[in-house]
Design a protein around this motif. Structure first.
Motif, PDB file in Angstrom:
ATOM      1  N   SER A 223     -10.027  -1.958  -8.788  1.00  0.00           N
ATOM      2  CA  SER A 223     -10.800  -0.991  -8.008  1.00  0.00           C
ATOM      3  C   SER A 223      -9.947  -0.335  -6.921  1.00  0.00           C
ATOM      4  O   SER A 223      -9.191  -0.999  -6.211  1.00  0.00           O
ATOM      5  N   TYR A 224     -10.103   0.989  -6.847  1.00  0.00           N
ATOM      6  CA  TYR A 224      -9.459   1.793  -5.818  1.00  0.00           C
ATOM      7  C   TYR A 224     -10.481   2.793  -5.283  1.00  0.00           C
ATOM      8  O   TYR A 224     -11.408   3.191  -5.990  1.00  0.00           O
ATOM      9  N   ARG A 225     -10.274   3.228  -4.056  1.00  0.00           N
ATOM     10  CA  ARG A 225     -11.130   4.261  -3.471  1.00  0.00           C
ATOM     11  C   ARG A 225     -11.019   5.546  -4.285  1.00  0.00           C
ATOM     12  O   ARG A 225      -9.934   5.930  -4.724  1.00  0.00           O
ATOM     13  N   ASP A 226     -12.142   6.203  -4.509  1.00  0.00           N
ATOM     14  CA  ASP A 226     -12.147   7.380  -5.384  1.00  0.00           C
ATOM     15  C   ASP A 226     -11.348   8.539  -4.829  1.00  0.00           C
ATOM     16  O   ASP A 226     -10.892   9.403  -5.580  1.00  0.00           O
ATOM     17  N   THR A 227     -11.151   8.574  -3.516  1.00  0.00           N
ATOM     18  CA  THR A 227     -10.403   9.676  -2.902  1.00  0.00           C
ATOM     19  C   THR A 227      -8.904   9.405  -2.835  1.00  0.00           C
ATOM     20  O   THR A 227      -8.140  10.269  -2.414  1.00  0.00           O
ATOM     21  N   LEU A 302     -22.254   1.867  -2.265  1.00  0.00           N
ATOM     22  CA  LEU A 302     -21.148   2.163  -3.156  1.00  0.00           C
ATOM     23  C   LEU A 302     -21.632   2.677  -4.499  1.00  0.00           C
ATOM     24  O   LEU A 302     -22.677   2.256  -4.997  1.00  0.00           O
ATOM     25  N   HIS A 318     -16.740   4.995  -4.761  1.00  0.00           N
ATOM     26  CA  HIS A 318     -17.144   5.972  -3.756  1.00  0.00           C
ATOM     27  C   HIS A 318     -17.940   5.257  -2.673  1.00  0.00           C
ATOM     28  O   HIS A 318     -18.872   4.500  -2.951  1.00  0.00           O
ATOM     29  N   PHE A 319     -17.577   5.495  -1.429  1.00  0.00           N
ATOM     30  CA  PHE A 319     -18.098   4.778  -0.280  1.00  0.00           C
ATOM     31  C   PHE A 319     -19.070   5.680   0.487  1.00  0.00           C
ATOM     32  O   PHE A 319     -18.701   6.735   0.965  1.00  0.00           O
ATOM     33  N   GLY A 333     -14.936  -1.453   4.396  1.00  0.00           N
ATOM     34  CA  GLY A 333     -14.237  -0.232   4.776  1.00  0.00           C
ATOM     35  C   GLY A 333     -12.766  -0.471   5.037  1.00  0.00           C
ATOM     36  O   GLY A 333     -12.239  -1.553   4.819  1.00  0.00           O
ATOM     37  N   THR A 334     -12.107   0.542   5.514  1.00  0.00           N
ATOM     38  CA  THR A 334     -10.657   0.446   5.702  1.00  0.00           C
ATOM     39  C   THR A 334     -10.279  -0.587   6.754  1.00  0.00           C
ATOM     40  O   THR A 334      -9.194  -1.154   6.701  1.00  0.00           O
ATOM     41  N   ASP A 339      -7.167  -0.698   2.581  1.00  0.00           N
ATOM     42  CA  ASP A 339      -6.647  -0.070   1.366  1.00  0.00           C
ATOM     43  C   ASP A 339      -5.879   1.213   1.664  1.00  0.00           C
ATOM     44  O   ASP A 339      -5.059   1.633   0.853  1.00  0.00           O
ATOM     45  N   PHE A 347      -8.794  -1.677  -3.456  1.00  0.00           N
ATOM     46  CA  PHE A 347      -9.927  -2.545  -3.114  1.00  0.00           C
ATOM     47  C   PHE A 347      -9.793  -3.930  -3.749  1.00  0.00           C
ATOM     48  O   PHE A 347     -10.781  -4.632  -3.938  1.00  0.00           O
TER      49      PHE A 347
END
Length: 379
Positions: A223-227, A302, A318-319, A333-334, A339, A347
């Motif tokens: 998992s990674y942040r979508d942005t 999420l 997506h957060f 969160g960050t 991340d 993530f």
């Protein structure tokens, strides 16, 4: 501990008939039967208590291997689990107790101490063969003495997933016992599959799970942040070979496409994967109001979708924190995950937490599907 004792510890086989060699076993009081109460926090910050899962299903087993968490000074952990192993096992496994009996062996994993050495440019340290030998020994003991023909689920994360991936290859893939495997849940580990296919890479006969009624399959994602743009050195979501890709299955929608995720969030987290082991000293709070439980559920926080981009295949998360931003940033969160400061990891430390509710429902659905297909052999 002397060098002599350390050397001896690496050659002594663990007795998995001894209950002390397990963090969790059914029928006793341990961390998997302890307090896992959770609080539901709405996107507006309103709080209410969630039902606590009880040990209900006695006809399905979950065999769990914890990720890299040990802070022992050696390259492999000792046989005395500290708070790190206990807390992570409680966070990742205990909530499953409503759908399966919980088994979690202690094993001499490669430690975070060794991992930091390797990431710092020093020669790779730690004996993965020793760690795997422990896991395989625990598995064989469990099958011989505890399974009793029940269907089972394998649950791992990171190093735990790596151990179970090899176990599937050696002990399950294409063998009769695969018919009893509901699923192998192996996040934080890249499982290779041929491009456009669900089976035929790392596993010869175990496919990716594509529906909640499918059994004998694997659920895997990174998992990674979508942005985020995945860097060239991203640690997850890529495999070698031009015709191979990393399998990605979204536990919230195995067939593919975006879906709301059902996180069960709590401590401990490993900030940035390797930086620091953290627990909230004063507990969670929303707008200054204390959250009374360690575990937090945040519906609507999420959404996720398996995507292929940046040369990788991964769960893009997506957060959407809503008005509960302070708590959301604390648990997902960050500030907590780091991340953005550690983009190679994404993530990773919350791979299971962000979809734990979805995974628990998946096991429940697979149990029903298995029972419908095996009415005569159901125990």
């Amino acid at each position: 501990m002397s060098l002599l004792i350390l050397a001896a510890a690496t050659t002594i086989a663990i007795d998995y008939r001894d209950g002390a060699s397990w963090l969790c076993r059914p029928g006793r009081q341990d961390i998997c039967s302890g307090d896992i109460a959770s609080t539901i926090v709405s996107s507006e910050g309103a709080m209410r208590s969630a039902a606590v899962p009880k040990a209900a299903a006695r006809d399905v087993d979950c065999f769990y291997v914890y990720p890299t968490v040990s802070l022992d000074p050696g390259d492999n952990s000792d046989l005395h689990p500290d708070a790190q192993e206990r807390d992570m096992t409680q966070a990742q496994l205990a909530p499953f107790r409503g759908v399966c009996r919980t088994f979690a062996p202690i094993y001499r994993q490669v430690t975070l101490t060794a991992l930091r050495k390797a990431l710092g440019g020093k020669p790779a340290a730690g004996d993965f063969a020793l760690a795997y030998a422990d896991v395989r020994s625990a598995w064989r003991d469990y099958i011989a003495h505890d399974n009793g023909g029940r269907p089972f689920v394998l649950i791992g994360h990171s190093q735990g997933s790596a151990m179970l991936q090899r176990l599937v290859v050696d002990e399950i893939d294409g063998k009769p016992i695969q018919r009893r495997m509901l699923s192998a849940i192996l996040p934080g580990r890249s499982i290779a599959v041929p491009r456009g296919k669900d089976v035929g890479g790392d596993f010869k006969a175990v496919p990716l799970c594509r529906s909640a009624t499918q059994t004998g399959c694997v659920v895997t994602w990174a998992s990674y942040r979508d942005t985020a743009t995945l860097p060239a050195k991203a640690l997850f979501g890529r495999v070698a070979g031009p015709d191979m890709v990393a399998g990605c299955t979204n536990p919230a929608r195995l067939a593919g496409g975006p879906a709301p995720l059902d996180p069960v969030l709590g401590s401990p987290w490993w900030v940035g994967g390797i930086a620091q082991y953290v627990q909230p000293k004063a507990g969670w709070s929303v707008a200054g109001k204390a959250v009374p439980t360690r575990f937090v559920k945040m519906p609507g926080l999420l959404t996720g979708e398996c995507v292929a981009r940046d040369g990788a295949s991964f769960l893009a998360v997506h957060f959407v924190p809503g008005d509960a931003q302070p708590l959301a940033d604390t648990v997902a969160g960050t500030a907590a995950i780091g991340d953005l400061a550690y983009p190679d990891w994404g993530f990773h430390v919350v791979d299971i937490a962000i979809v734990q509710g979805d995974l628990i429902r998946l096991v429940a659905h697979q149990r029903v599907a298995y029972r419908a297909r095996n009415p005569k052999t159901w125990r």
